[in-house]
Design a protein around this motif. Structure first.
Motif, mmCIF file in Angstrom:
data_model
loop_
_atom_site.group_PDB
_atom_site.id
_atom_site.type_symbol
_atom_site.label_atom_id
_atom_site.label_comp_id
_atom_site.label_asym_id
_atom_site.label_seq_id
_atom_site.Cartn_x
_atom_site.Cartn_y
_atom_site.Cartn_z
ATOM 1 N N ALA A 72 0.807 -1.268 -0.116
ATOM 2 C CA ALA A 72 0.109 0.047 0.081
ATOM 3 C C ALA A 72 1.052 1.216 0.211
ATOM 4 O O ALA A 72 0.475 2.188 -0.826
ATOM 5 C CB ALA A 72 -0.865 0.077 1.065
ATOM 6 N N LEU A 73 1.948 1.328 0.842
ATOM 7 C CA LEU A 73 2.884 2.371 0.985
ATOM 8 C C LEU A 73 4.244 1.723 1.148
ATOM 9 O O LEU A 73 4.751 1.335 2.275
ATOM 10 C CB LEU A 73 2.301 3.475 2.064
ATOM 11 N N PRO A 74 5.054 2.025 0.047
ATOM 12 C CA PRO A 74 6.619 1.314 0.197
ATOM 13 C C PRO A 74 7.256 2.161 1.527
ATOM 14 O O PRO A 74 6.920 3.277 1.619
ATOM 15 C CB PRO A 74 7.270 1.788 -0.909
ATOM 16 N N GLY A 75 7.901 1.148 2.214
ATOM 17 C CA GLY A 75 8.421 1.483 3.608
ATOM 18 C C GLY A 75 7.567 1.401 4.480
ATOM 19 O O GLY A 75 8.109 1.180 5.895
ATOM 20 N N LEU A 76 6.217 1.250 4.691
ATOM 21 C CA LEU A 76 5.406 1.157 5.774
ATOM 22 C C LEU A 76 5.725 -0.218 6.389
ATOM 23 O O LEU A 76 5.677 -0.372 7.612
ATOM 24 C CB LEU A 76 4.062 1.163 5.302
ATOM 25 N N GLY A 77 5.897 -1.197 5.495
ATOM 26 C CA GLY A 77 6.130 -2.633 6.259
ATOM 27 C C GLY A 77 7.416 -2.618 7.015
ATOM 28 O O GLY A 77 7.528 -3.309 7.960
ATOM 29 N N GLN A 78 8.483 -1.924 6.436
ATOM 30 C CA GLN A 78 9.808 -1.861 7.016
ATOM 31 C C GLN A 78 9.593 -1.063 8.682
ATOM 32 O O GLN A 78 10.314 -1.487 9.491
ATOM 33 C CB GLN A 78 10.806 -0.895 6.223
ATOM 34 N N ILE A 79 8.772 0.042 8.569
ATOM 35 C CA ILE A 79 8.346 0.706 9.956
ATOM 36 C C ILE A 79 7.833 -0.377 10.854
ATOM 37 O O ILE A 79 8.120 -0.401 11.972
ATOM 38 C CB ILE A 79 7.637 1.727 9.519
ATOM 39 N N TYR A 80 6.851 -1.158 10.377
ATOM 40 C CA TYR A 80 6.029 -2.064 10.991
ATOM 41 C C TYR A 80 7.188 -3.222 11.544
ATOM 42 O O TYR A 80 6.676 -3.747 12.860
ATOM 43 C CB TYR A 80 5.082 -2.887 10.109
ATOM 44 N N ASN A 81 8.138 -3.469 10.653
ATOM 45 C CA ASN A 81 8.977 -4.600 11.272
ATOM 46 C C ASN A 81 10.317 -3.983 11.954
ATOM 47 O O ASN A 81 11.201 -4.598 12.326
ATOM 48 C CB ASN A 81 9.763 -5.189 9.942
ATOM 49 N N LYS A 82 10.032 -2.647 12.570
ATOM 50 C CA LYS A 82 11.098 -1.802 13.209
ATOM 51 C C LYS A 82 12.451 -2.068 12.396
ATOM 52 O O LYS A 82 13.608 -1.821 13.238
ATOM 53 C CB LYS A 82 11.130 -2.504 14.582
ATOM 54 N N LYS A 83 12.485 -1.966 11.207
ATOM 55 C CA LYS A 83 13.582 -1.785 10.235
ATOM 56 C C LYS A 83 13.586 -0.326 9.639
ATOM 57 O O LYS A 83 13.728 -0.032 8.422
ATOM 58 C CB LYS A 83 13.665 -2.814 9.220
ATOM 59 N N TYR A 84 13.559 0.666 10.692
ATOM 60 C CA TYR A 84 13.314 2.263 9.960
ATOM 61 C C TYR A 84 14.593 2.676 9.283
ATOM 62 O O TYR A 84 14.075 3.379 8.130
ATOM 63 C CB TYR A 84 13.481 3.233 11.241
ATOM 64 N N TRP A 85 15.615 2.091 9.172
ATOM 65 C CA TRP A 85 16.945 2.537 8.486
ATOM 66 C C TRP A 85 16.734 1.949 7.047
ATOM 67 O O TRP A 85 17.532 2.665 6.314
ATOM 68 C CB TRP A 85 18.059 2.010 9.077
ATOM 69 N N LYS A 86 15.914 1.061 6.825
ATOM 70 C CA LYS A 86 15.750 0.883 5.469
ATOM 71 C C LYS A 86 14.755 1.795 4.472
ATOM 72 O O LYS A 86 14.940 1.885 3.273
ATOM 73 C CB LYS A 86 14.951 -0.536 5.321
ATOM 74 N N VAL A 87 13.924 2.453 5.312
ATOM 75 C CA VAL A 87 13.010 3.377 4.635
ATOM 76 C C VAL A 87 13.911 4.653 3.675
ATOM 77 O O VAL A 87 13.380 4.792 2.703
ATOM 78 C CB VAL A 87 12.114 4.222 5.745
ATOM 79 N N PRO A 88 14.777 5.196 4.332
ATOM 80 C CA PRO A 88 15.390 6.150 3.385
ATOM 81 C C PRO A 88 16.131 5.533 2.257
ATOM 82 O O PRO A 88 16.445 5.993 1.104
ATOM 83 C CB PRO A 88 16.255 6.634 4.146
#
Length: 206
Positions: free
Chosen positions: A74-90
Motif C-alpha cells: 500500500a505504501l512502500p516503507g510502511l512494512g519496514q516501519i512495522y518490522n522496526k527496520k526504520y533505517w531501510k526506509v530512506p
C-alpha cells in the motif's frame, strides 16, 4: 553523457538488489579442520525427555507477515516501519528518487530530440535543427532515450517489488533470534562402551 547516465542507472539497480539480498542473511564463519579421522565405535543410548522451550511471544501482539506485506504494497516503507527496520526506509525512497530523476531526464530528452527531428523534416525555414545531428542520428538518439525511459519504469517496479519482498521476509524472521555466542567446537571423543573407541566430536553452542 548518454552512456554514463545508463551505467549509473544500472549500478543503482544492482546496488539496491544486492543490498536487500544482503540485509536478509546473517553469515556465521566457523573453522573446521582440514581432515578428521573417523573411527567406527559402538554408540551408547541416551534416555530422557526432550523439552521444547517455546519462544516467548506477547499474546496481545502477534507480528504478522501478511500485514507487513500489505502495508508495504500500500505504501512502500510502511512494512519496514512495522518490522522496526526504520533505517531501510530512506534507502527505498532514495532508490525511487534516483529512478524518478532518470525517468524525468529521459522524458525531457525524448521531447527535445523529437522537436529537433520535426524541425529537420517539416520543411519550415523558421524551425531550425541547431545541432549537427542528421535525421538518422536523431531517430537513433530518440530510440535510445526511449529504451532508457523504459528501464526507468522497470527500476520503479523492481524497487517496489523488493520493498514488498523485504518486508515479508523480515516479518517472517521477526521472532527468529540468533545468539551472538554461536561457536562450533571440536573435542576429543571416547566411546562409553569401548575404552579403545576414540575420535572427534563436534559441539555446537547456541
Amino acid at each position: 553523457m548518454i552512456s554514463s547516465s545508463f551505467k549509473f542507472l544500472l549500478t543503482t539497480l544492482f546496488v539496491l538488489m544486492t543490498f536487500f539480498a544482503k540485509a536478509q542473511t546473517d553469515t556465521t564463519l566457523t573453522n573446521t579442520p582440514d581432515s578428521v579421522e573417523v573411527i567406527d565405535v559402538e554408540r551408547g543410548t541416551v534416555t530422557g525427555d526432550v523439552e521444547n522451550v517455546p519462544v516467548p511471544v506477547d499474546s496481545a501482539y502477534i507480528h504478522s507477515p501478511k500485514k507487513a506485506t500489505i502495508m508495504s504494497a500500500a505504501l512502500p516503507g510502511l512494512g519496514q516501519i512495522y518490522n522496526k527496520k526504520y533505517w531501510k526506509v530512506p534507502i527505498i525512497y532514495g532508490g525511487f528518487a534516483a529512478a524518478g530523476y532518470y525517468l524525468n531526464d529521459n522524458l525531457k530528452n525524448i521531447e527535445k530530440y523529437k522537436d529537433l527531428y520535426i524541425a529537420e523534416t517539416d520543411g519550415d525555414p523558421n524551425t531550425i535543427n541547431n545541432t549537427n545531428f542528421t535525421t538518422t542520428d536523431l531517430t537513433r538518439i530518440i530510440d535510445q532515450y526511449k529504451q532508457w525511459r523504459d528501464l526507468s519504469y522497470i527500476a520503479f517496479a523492481v524497487i517496489y517489488a523488493l520493498n514488498i519482498i523485504d518486508a515479508n521476509v523480515d516479518a517472517h524472521l521477526f521472532y527468529f533470534d540468533v545468539s551472538e555466542d554461536i561457536s562450533l567446537n571440536i573435542m576429543p571423543y571416547m566411546s562409553p562402551v569401548r575404552s579403545q573407541g576414540v575420535g572427534f566430536s563436534l559441539s555446537l553452542k547456541l
